[in-house]
Design a protein around this motif. Structure first.
Motif, short mmCIF file in Angstrom:
data_model
loop_
_atom_site.label_atom_id
_atom_site.label_comp_id
_atom_site.label_asym_id
_atom_site.label_seq_id
_atom_site.Cartn_x
_atom_site.Cartn_y
_atom_site.Cartn_z
N ILE A 233 45.78 31.55 47.54
CA ILE A 233 45.51 32.95 47.20
C ILE A 233 44.01 33.21 47.31
O ILE A 233 43.20 32.42 46.82
CB ILE A 233 46.02 33.28 45.78
CG1 ILE A 233 47.55 33.15 45.74
CG2 ILE A 233 45.58 34.67 45.34
CD1 ILE A 233 48.14 33.32 44.36
N LEU A 234 43.65 34.32 47.93
CA LEU A 234 42.25 34.69 48.11
C LEU A 234 41.73 35.39 46.86
O LEU A 234 42.35 36.35 46.37
CB LEU A 234 42.10 35.61 49.33
CG LEU A 234 40.68 36.14 49.59
CD1 LEU A 234 39.74 34.99 49.94
CD2 LEU A 234 40.70 37.18 50.71
N LEU A 235 40.60 34.91 46.35
CA LEU A 235 39.98 35.52 45.17
C LEU A 235 38.70 36.23 45.62
O LEU A 235 37.69 35.59 45.90
CB LEU A 235 39.64 34.45 44.13
CG LEU A 235 38.91 34.93 42.87
CD1 LEU A 235 39.79 35.89 42.07
CD2 LEU A 235 38.50 33.74 42.00
N PRO A 236 38.73 37.56 45.70
CA PRO A 236 37.53 38.31 46.12
C PRO A 236 36.35 38.05 45.18
O PRO A 236 36.52 37.75 44.00
CB PRO A 236 37.99 39.77 46.04
CG PRO A 236 39.47 39.70 46.22
CD PRO A 236 39.88 38.44 45.51
N GLU A 237 35.17 38.19 45.74
CA GLU A 237 33.94 37.91 45.00
C GLU A 237 33.84 38.73 43.72
O GLU A 237 33.37 38.24 42.68
CB GLU A 237 32.74 38.21 45.90
CG GLU A 237 31.45 37.59 45.46
CD GLU A 237 31.39 36.09 45.73
OE1 GLU A 237 30.47 35.44 45.21
OE2 GLU A 237 32.27 35.57 46.44
N LEU A 238 34.27 39.98 43.76
CA LEU A 238 34.19 40.86 42.60
C LEU A 238 34.94 40.27 41.41
O LEU A 238 34.41 40.21 40.29
CB LEU A 238 34.76 42.24 42.94
CG LEU A 238 34.89 43.22 41.76
CD1 LEU A 238 33.52 43.58 41.21
CD2 LEU A 238 35.65 44.47 42.21
N PHE A 239 36.15 39.81 41.65
CA PHE A 239 36.97 39.30 40.55
C PHE A 239 36.55 37.88 40.15
O PHE A 239 36.68 37.50 38.99
CB PHE A 239 38.45 39.34 40.94
CG PHE A 239 38.92 40.72 41.28
CD1 PHE A 239 38.71 41.78 40.40
CD2 PHE A 239 39.55 40.98 42.49
CE1 PHE A 239 39.13 43.06 40.71
CE2 PHE A 239 39.97 42.27 42.81
CZ PHE A 239 39.75 43.31 41.92
N LEU A 240 36.04 37.13 41.11
CA LEU A 240 35.51 35.80 40.78
C LEU A 240 34.36 35.93 39.78
O LEU A 240 34.33 35.26 38.74
CB LEU A 240 35.04 35.10 42.05
CG LEU A 240 34.51 33.67 41.90
CD1 LEU A 240 34.80 32.85 43.15
CD2 LEU A 240 33.00 33.65 41.64
N ASN A 241 33.43 36.81 40.08
CA ASN A 241 32.29 37.00 39.18
C ASN A 241 32.71 37.60 37.84
O ASN A 241 32.14 37.26 36.79
CB ASN A 241 31.24 37.90 39.84
CG ASN A 241 30.49 37.17 40.95
OD1 ASN A 241 30.20 35.99 40.83
ND2 ASN A 241 30.19 37.87 42.03
N PHE A 242 33.71 38.46 37.88
CA PHE A 242 34.20 39.04 36.62
C PHE A 242 34.76 37.96 35.71
O PHE A 242 34.46 37.93 34.50
CB PHE A 242 35.28 40.09 36.88
CG PHE A 242 35.97 40.55 35.63
CD1 PHE A 242 35.37 41.47 34.78
CD2 PHE A 242 37.21 40.02 35.26
CE1 PHE A 242 36.00 41.87 33.60
CE2 PHE A 242 37.83 40.41 34.09
CZ PHE A 242 37.23 41.34 33.26
N LEU A 243 35.57 37.06 36.26
CA LEU A 243 36.17 36.00 35.45
C LEU A 243 35.11 35.08 34.86
O LEU A 243 35.21 34.66 33.70
CB LEU A 243 37.17 35.19 36.28
CG LEU A 243 38.47 35.92 36.65
CD1 LEU A 243 39.30 35.07 37.61
CD2 LEU A 243 39.29 36.24 35.40
N ILE A 244 34.09 34.77 35.63
CA ILE A 244 33.02 33.91 35.12
C ILE A 244 32.26 34.62 34.00
O ILE A 244 31.97 34.03 32.95
CB ILE A 244 32.06 33.52 36.26
CG1 ILE A 244 32.78 32.64 37.29
CG2 ILE A 244 30.84 32.78 35.70
CD1 ILE A 244 31.96 32.32 38.52
N GLU A 245 31.96 35.89 34.21
CA GLU A 245 31.23 36.65 33.20
C GLU A 245 32.07 36.83 31.94
O GLU A 245 31.57 36.67 30.82
CB GLU A 245 30.85 38.03 33.77
CG GLU A 245 30.03 38.89 32.84
CD GLU A 245 28.60 38.41 32.69
OE1 GLU A 245 27.96 38.79 31.69
OE2 GLU A 245 28.13 37.66 33.56
N PHE A 246 33.33 37.13 32.11
CA PHE A 246 34.22 37.40 30.97
C PHE A 246 34.42 36.16 30.11
O PHE A 246 34.49 36.25 28.88
CB PHE A 246 35.57 37.91 31.47
CG PHE A 246 36.51 38.33 30.38
CD1 PHE A 246 36.39 39.57 29.78
CD2 PHE A 246 37.52 37.48 29.95
CE1 PHE A 246 37.26 39.96 28.76
CE2 PHE A 246 38.39 37.86 28.93
CZ PHE A 246 38.26 39.10 28.34
#
Length: 309
Positions: A233-246
């Motif tokens: 599954i492809l994880l776009p950069e936007l959501f990758l950074n969101f998960l790390i920040e969250f």
């Protein structure tokens, strides 16, 4: 893919190679870090990676609500199971202590008097003398079996609240024993620092302290990339950074939300993570009362309130 709830070892274990390497030294170590930073996983992965036929190992998880009697029984049981297992005998870890004691006596008859006394004492509330004898048992077993003994005490800070001088007794053992070493871990950071790092503390200077922190950004990024790539599954950069920040990079939160997001995508036959997938994951794990992160937060809050009366 496993459902993330318990400590992670084996193929699912990620990073922490520097700490695993440090633990190989024949010294006493204390892992300190917030809950869900991965301390237990590190200990269990270290044990998995480093089996030693010349060493006995006992892992004891000390519950927040542990009492001296329950700890004494748990500690004795762990020692007996380790000894009997090392002898190649079949052992049921849930056997009564009396049965485990009988098996241990068969393996090391010379320790029969001490083992019988401790088994009897385990039926009631331990005294300081009983606790001292219990903490001396690993060295006795190691000497009699001509092996070393590694004792792992998880959530170690709980012992500081006992009405027995467990930490003072442990210091005496560390100073006298020659075949036993300890790996301890704790998430009550202030207490761990108080008993290990203050100059007047009973265990000051007896442990090398290793801090277990959340993943750095690049580590968290690689961790997420690996999980989503394995799932196809492809994880776009936007959501990758969101998960790390969250999640602030904490391994447990990262793993739970990544796993949940992957499952949502798979159920919807999506090959790319969308906002709806992440939102569903957050609703399920953070805001739903059955969510793993929700349950963890409620449990942590309850323990914090109890600590502060």
């Amino acid at each position: 893919m496993q459902i993330i709830q318990h400590p992670v070892t084996g193929e699912d274990f990620f990073n922490r190679e520097d700490i695993l390497e440090r633990l190989k030294a024949e010294r006493n170590f204390a892992l300190i870090g917030q809950r869900k930073a991965g301390k237990t996983s590190i200990i269990l992965e270290y044990l998995r990676q480093n089996p030693d036929p010349e060493s006995l190992t006992a892992y004891i998880y000390i519950l927040f609500e542990e009492t001296p009697p329950s700890f004494a029984r748990k500690y004795l049981r762990a020692l007996l199971v380790s000894l009997v297992s090392a002898e190649g005998d079949e052992v049921d870890v849930f056997s009564p202590i009396e049965d485990l004691t009988a098996q241990a006596i068969q393996a090391l008859p010379a320790l029969a008097p001490a083992l019988m006394r401790l088994a009897k004492a385990a039926e009631g509330k331990p005294t300081a003398e009983t606790m001292a004898e219990l903490l001396a048992l690993p060295e006795q077993i190691a000497t009699a079996s001509r092996k070393r003994f590694l004792i792992c005490l998880d959530e170690f800070a709980t012992l500081a609240g006992f009405d027995l001088p467990v930490l003072d007794l442990l210091r005496q053992r560390i100073m006298e024993d020659r075949h036993v070493r300890y790996i301890v871990a704790g998430s009550t950071i202030a207490t761990m620092q108080e008993v290990l790092e203050q100059s007047a503390a009973p265990l000051f200077g007896h442990f090398d302290v290793l801090w277990v922190n959340a993943f750095a950004y690049e580590e968290a990024r690689l961790f997420l990339r690996n999980m989503f790539e394995q799932a196809g599954i492809l994880l776009p950069e936007l959501f990758l950074n969101f998960l790390i920040e969250f999640t602030a990079g904490f391994p447990y939160y990262l793993a739970v939300l990544a796993e949940s997001t992957i499952l949502v995508c798979q159920e919807a036959n999506k090959k790319t993570v969308e906002a709806s997938c992440v939102i569903s994951s957050l609703q399920k794990e953070v805001f739903d009362t059955a969510g793993r992160i929700y349950i963890h937060f409620v449990d942590s809050l309850a323990k914090t309130l109890l600590q502060r009366n």
